[in-house]
Design an enzyme around this catalytic site. Structure first.
Site, short mmCIF file in Angstrom:
data_model
loop_
_atom_site.label_atom_id
_atom_site.label_comp_id
_atom_site.label_asym_id
_atom_site.label_seq_id
_atom_site.Cartn_x
_atom_site.Cartn_y
_atom_site.Cartn_z
N ARG A 19 0.86 -1.18 0.00
CA ARG A 19 0.00 0.00 0.00
C ARG A 19 0.90 1.23 0.00
NH1 ARG A 19 -2.42 0.92 5.52
NH2 ARG A 19 -0.99 2.68 5.57
N HIS A 55 -3.68 4.65 4.56
CA HIS A 55 -4.79 3.69 4.51
C HIS A 55 -6.00 4.29 3.79
CE1 HIS A 55 -7.87 0.85 5.55
NE2 HIS A 55 -8.54 1.79 6.19
N TYR A 115 3.05 5.55 11.93
CA TYR A 115 3.38 4.16 12.29
C TYR A 115 4.25 3.42 11.28
CZ TYR A 115 -0.66 3.58 9.20
OH TYR A 115 -1.52 3.65 8.14
C1 LIG Z 1 -15.38 -5.34 10.72
C2 LIG Z 1 -14.52 -4.13 10.54
N1 LIG Z 1 -13.66 -3.81 11.51
C3 LIG Z 1 -12.89 -2.71 11.38
C4 LIG Z 1 -12.95 -1.93 10.27
C5 LIG Z 1 -12.12 -0.67 10.16
N2 LIG Z 1 -11.11 -0.86 9.11
C6 LIG Z 1 -11.32 -0.41 7.87
S1 LIG Z 1 -10.08 -0.86 6.84
C7 LIG Z 1 -9.25 -1.62 8.07
C8 LIG Z 1 -7.95 -2.29 7.76
C9 LIG Z 1 -8.07 -3.26 6.64
O1 LIG Z 1 -6.83 -3.80 6.34
P1 LIG Z 1 -6.66 -4.85 5.20
O2 LIG Z 1 -7.65 -5.93 5.37
O3 LIG Z 1 -5.23 -5.25 5.18
O4 LIG Z 1 -7.06 -4.08 3.87
P2 LIG Z 1 -6.35 -2.77 3.26
O5 LIG Z 1 -7.16 -1.61 3.74
O6 LIG Z 1 -4.95 -2.78 3.72
O7 LIG Z 1 -6.45 -2.92 1.77
C10 LIG Z 1 -9.93 -1.53 9.26
C11 LIG Z 1 -9.46 -2.09 10.55
C12 LIG Z 1 -13.88 -2.31 9.29
N3 LIG Z 1 -14.04 -1.60 8.16
N4 LIG Z 1 -14.64 -3.41 9.44
#
Ligand SMILES: Cc1ncc(C[n+]2csc(CCOP(=O)(O)OP(=O)(O)O)c2C)c(N)n1
Ligand SMILES: Cc1ncc(C[n+]2csc(CCOP(=O)(O)OP(=O)(O)O)c2C)c(N)n1
Ligand SMILES: [Mg+2]
Ligand SMILES: [Mg+2]
Lengths: 326, 359, 326, 359
Positions: B256, B260, B269
């Site tokens: 990425r 985020h 971080y």
């Molecule tokens: C059930 C849930 N918990 C927490 C979140 C908050 N949240 C949004 S994106 C994210 C991180 C996702 O990381 P990853 O699965 O690695 O996908 P990326 O965003 O890196 O593509 C979090 C914790 C959420 N959207 N849904």
């Protein structure tokens, strides 16, 4: 035409609609060859085969998520939660997706599914097998919640639920699964999903209840009648949307309302009904509203469960309290 | 004691960081038209993405999840799928969606706080963006189950992040895809971070692909910055799923390059050095190197393309910006096929209110 | 002593109690080095290290289940749900275990945990980031549910929640996380978990609300005052148990009650309050109870969310309706 | 394409179906005292179990979950654990619990509809029976996390069924045990059936042990009807967990010789032939064969033991049957450390009601 029990009416409704509509399928734990732990799906596997009646892996999140995914793609899944107490892992998919997909996509996708679960206590079952979580679902926008209280109403309401193009939570009061039989013509006639049933006319007090407690409430009304008190008994049946108009009309006449349910009192459906009374029927009421409910504790294990469930006596005592007001 | 089961995870890469193509690359890698198509789509995506971030920074868009660095993985998924397949995205796979027909203006509408973005023009059966992490995986499995029961030769593809592979719904999808032998391909776009949580903190597993072993699925790891490997693997696994050969977990290893979302500040971080190194491996650069080596791309073509792409994006942005807000009553109008009486009352309340009758 | 925001008060309370009690730990997604997506745990990781402030894998079931398991073994976990809309997968462990272990084991084991979650809309966030699920938890026997509405109350109530030997669901109204600052002495003084706060005295109407909507409600009271209408404003603060005595006393005086909350209307906490009014304050009320709430739809995406949330105008209009009765 | 990770699942058995001990059996298999202890406990368990079923059949007990056939697995787990470890059972591991100090009367009270069965005399920190499938696995991981954070050399052990390994909580436990490298041993007692659903319908995975690969845990499959293999594996994996070597998923392959519970009728869905074959592999028989071959057990000793065991069970049954029902107010008294005012009111309502003041 044979007389059937409530649970047989549930089976009959599913079989009817599965014959009529090939997109209807049943899925859940032990719903296949075993016919469900309560036998609600008995015979369906033999009749419709493994592509219409699916034993799933043992995971409620899976059952809910798969059902939601299938429904988005045009099937009509009837998913079973084996007991009320195992429905909580399903809530995320129901709340976040089933209830919202139509609105989220402005109508592009929708979720024509039914989530069936036996509900309520009183059968001397183990822990987590005796719960009444209807209020949790009624609070969620986008869901319909239904609890039948007789074989005929179970048949008609379940047919309506399956045909409804939106998600319906269908709780089946297990305590009265086999309580009595009645004639239920297998005619495919659905009942409306937004109308409650006046089971007994009366003019002194309105008793509102649903599910298994229709029994105790009717019994209370019977005993009250012997004492010259005329109680109107309403089976709410569709917990969401609530047919408040019928309740309002009744209370206009009786001036008193006692609500009976076995779920915990705080923030239960009794609260919603009482709230609507406080909003819309204030000046019709001559006595404070009464709620006869489960206490705010988990339903005890079976040695004490009947002490938790609203009894005929508790209902009558509540009515008597309302009768003290003139 | 004896061994009753053995497993291994393979890693696929054909195009390396310098744009060198491996000898065992698939046949289509010789087809310049395919590679140009890949490159143009990735390039367009990057134009769109930087524009969207800019819109957010200037207050014209809500929180936005960038796809910077994920272009190869996202575009390849789209190119490997058929229209009749079902795509179940998380929230940053615009690259897949553009291939399938979703319009940039629709992406903007969604992040611009308008549900109509979800009523997109891509395949009408595709799922909308899914915020509750990994729940879409199970919906994809459900879709795949529907295909299987209806005997349709269609495949459901979901995308989840590295963080999302910790989510129980992901495991449930893997488990049911295996149990029912579903036409399902679960792609993990492992970009090394889940907001601030690094891949290493999510699991003790050496690879994310091996999570598929838990459900008896095929598992494979791919260089997610290599569009050729991504396309090859996605074509193969989707084809296998379509023809009854069972589902696959594909781990696309990428990075990425952005925060985020626009609501995040990764500097809190994430080591700058790591990001710098990741830029050396990013997907556009290496594909462009190959195209240039083949003499079918150069700076002039790049500049012309960028101009064109940006103009196209601008058209979309303008269409988005010009979209009038939905009527207030829209919040009721899609709740049910037929509005129940309680909602009808609330809707009427709102209508009266908006008309100025506050009584 | 510096003035701090509500979210800083949350951090301050956690830090205080972590210093005092080594069994208190914080766990959740991004709560560590990142300090939480809202910065509620900012600085805690630096201060207390990786063994007290734990970034978990990305799974709410995991967070809830781990917290419950740790709590049974004598730790005091403060678990975070990153947003309100991600709390549903936690419900199974909270309902089936956290809320019941003391009762299930007749006191042998219990669950001293806090589940924190930002709640509510109005910050132009994406989908699932703006919900108000307090009623779902209030219906569950064995839980306490708290929503503070000021920095000082956030500090005192969170301290009480952490110290409480039973599970507490602690919702933080994110819309007012940084709305204003006030002096909050870091003195470790907890507030009671069963008392609501009368924020403004009045004698014409009682306004009951909580969380972020305390703001709009106080504003409505202010505007009403300009028109000579004297509104009493009560911050419920502890959603479960409800301090109904304070509400009853107020309604005895005012004869009118308007309840304001942003959650969907049906079976919301407003229903429970209205129900208790219908039970216990019937003869004190001169006007029907009014609920000014979110509609029974998911809160819309941000272009329309302010049309969903109760506004000052809607509150005043409801008060006006009650004033029509004498 | 190259391989980046390899895994394998081993299967352990030392005592075969005919009571023949393998040459590579662990040292303790030579210790007759250990084997006699194992056998007596398994035997006692079987006496208890058949008595409990009989009590249910005669209306003196509620629904009861039999442990028939699981004796080796359950007892071995108990013997391998220390008192200070935490045991997180599902609902049929009485064999483990008896070793740890839970009384048979407490088991009966629980299934007899009395919460006080959960207030048992076994280790007071052990978890009670857990009905919501697999949720106990995550509580075990939470306990293990507490041990790790407090630097206590303790291990948390959970048991789950073959069906339970489909449950998301099981995966969550595996994932967190790996991510935090917890002192956790997750035992799968694979008895081939989850009520009416066969093992084959739960998952596409060849073994259930391999689900541990998804979290980077150690994985092993054991003959769950072989008490020697079970004890050896449990000792090893618990020791490794205790000394910081990481968690394990142990799959104990056994068979449910009974109905699922007394509320079930397995003849509806399970071939009689399969059950018959399973009886040939059951654990008591084979251990008894070994003991008899060593000349330390015979029919006379068996009869004497049975008499004694049944008498002991009878004492427990009587104690259970004589237990007075809890007062009605007990449903309130353990809700909170201090009863909140709303519950105080409800409790008073009940007190008045029970006293006959119904007004
Ligand atoms: C059930 C849930 N918990 C927490 C979140 C908050 N949240 C949004 S994106 C994210 C991180 C996702 O990381 P990853 O699965 O690695 O996908 P990326 O965003 O890196 O593509 C979090 C914790 C959420 N959207 N849904
Ligand atoms: C969450 C949940 N869903 C459903 C049930 C009902 N149920 C009780 S036991 C059981 C089957 C369990 O099978 P398995 O995990 O193999 O364990 P076994 O009983 O065979 O030892 C089911 C479905 C339950 N207790 N909990
Ligand atoms: Mg990621
Ligand atoms: Mg089993």
């Amino acid at each position: 035409m044979a007389e059937i029990t409530l649970i047989e009416a549930v089976t009959q409704a599913m079989a009817y609609e599965m014959r009529r509509d090939p997109s209807v399928i049943v899925l859940g734990e032990d719903v296949g060859v075993n016919g469900g732990v309560f036998r609600a799906t008995a015979g369906l596997h033999a009749q419709f085969g493994s592509e219409r009646v699916l034993d799933t892996p043992l995971d409620e999140t899976t059952i809910a998520g798969l059902a939601v995914g299938m429904a988005f793609q045009g099937m009509k899944p009837i998913a079973e939660s084996q007991f009320d107490g195992f429905i909580y892992p399903m809530m995320d998919h129901i709340i976040c997706h089933a209830a919202r997909m139509r609105s989220r996509t402005r109508g592009r996708l929708h979720c024509p599914m039914v989530l069936r679960a036996p509900c309520g206590g009183g059968i001397r079952a183990p822990e987590h097998h005796s719960e009444a979580p209807e209020a949790l679902f009624a609070h969620i926008p986008g869901l319909r919640v239904v609890i039948p209280s007789s074989p005929a109403r179970a048949y008609g309401l379940l047919l309506a639920a399956i045909r409804d193009p939106d998600p319906v939570i269908f709780f089946e009061p297990k305590r009265i699964y086999r309580q009595y039989k009645e004639e239920v013509p297998d005619d495919g006639e659905a009942l409306p999903l937004d109308v409650c049933f006046v089971l007994r006319d009366g003019h002194d007090v309105t008793l509102v209840t649903w599910g298994a407690h229709v029994k105790e409430t009717l019994e209370a009304a019977e005993q009250l009648a012997e004492r010259g008190v005329s109680a109107e008994v309403i089976d709410l049946a569709t917990i969401k949307p609530i047919d408040f108009d019928t309740i309002r009309e009744s209370v206009k006449k009786t001036g008193r309302c006692v609500i009976v349910h076995e779920a915990a009192r705080t923030a239960g459906i009794g609260a919603e009904i009482a709230a609507q009374l406080a909003e819309k029927s204030m000046f019709d009421l001559v006595a404070p509203v009464e709620r006869v409910t489960g206490y705010d504790v988990p339903i005890p294990l079976f040695r004490l469960e009947m002490k938790y469930l609203p009894s005929v006596e508790r209902i009558i005592a509540a009515v008597d309290r309302t009768l003290a007001y003139r | 004691m004896h061994t009753v089961a053995r497993f291994h995870i393979d890693y696929v890469r054909y195009l390396d960081e310098d744009g060198q193509l491996a000898a065992d690359a698939p046949a289509f890698a010789a087809d310049n038209a395919v590679l140009l198509d890949l490159y143009r789509r990735m390039n367009f995506l990057r134009c769109f993405d930087s524009k969207a971030v800019a819109l957010q920074r200037t207050g014209k868009l809500g929180t936005y999840a960038s796809c910077l660095g994920h272009e190869a993985a996202h575009v390849a998924i789209g190119l490997a799928m058929r229209q009749e397949d079902v795509f179940c995205p998380m929230y940053r796979e615009y690259g897949t969606q553009f291939v399938r027909g979703v319009k940039p203006r629709e992406v903007l509408m969604y992040w611009g706080g308008d549900e109509r973005g979800n009523d997109f023009s891509g395949p009408r059966h595709d799922l909308p963006w899914c915020v509750p992490i990994a729940t879409q995986c199970l919906h994809a499995a459900g879709a795949a189950l529907a295909f299987k029961l209806r005997h349709e030769p269609r495949v459901a593809v979901s995308v989840v992040g590295d963080g999302g592979t910790s989510k129980t719904d992901f495991y449930a999808a893997v488990n049911s895809a295996g149990a029912f032998r579903l036409p399902y391909v679960g792609v993990i776009v492992n970009n090394q971070w889940a907001i601030s949580v690094p891949r290493s903190a999510q699991t003790g597993a050496e690879t994310l692909a091996q999570k598929g072993i838990a459900g008896g699925l095929h598992c494979i790891q791919v260089d997610g910055n290599d569009p050729i490997a991504m396309l090859a693997v996605m074509r193969d696994t989707i084809e296998r799923a379509r023809t009854g050969g069972g589902g696959t977990v594909v781990e696309a290893v990428t990075y990425r390059l952005s925060d985020h979302t626009t609501a995040d500040d990764a500097r809190r971080y994430r080591p700058e050095e790591e990001v710098k190194q990741a830029w050396a491996r990013e997907p556009l650069k290496r594909l462009r190197a190959l195209l240039e080596a083949r003499g079918i791309w150069d700076q002039a073509r790049e500049d012309a393309f960028k101009l064109e792409a940006n103009a196209e994006v601008d058209v979309e942005v303008n269409a988005y910006l010009e979209t009038r807000t939905q009527p207030v009553t829209s919040m009721f109008d899609f709740m049910f096929a037929e509005l129940p009486h309680d909602l009808r009352e609330q809707r009427e309340e709102v209508v009266r209110w908006e008309a100025g009758h506050h009584g």
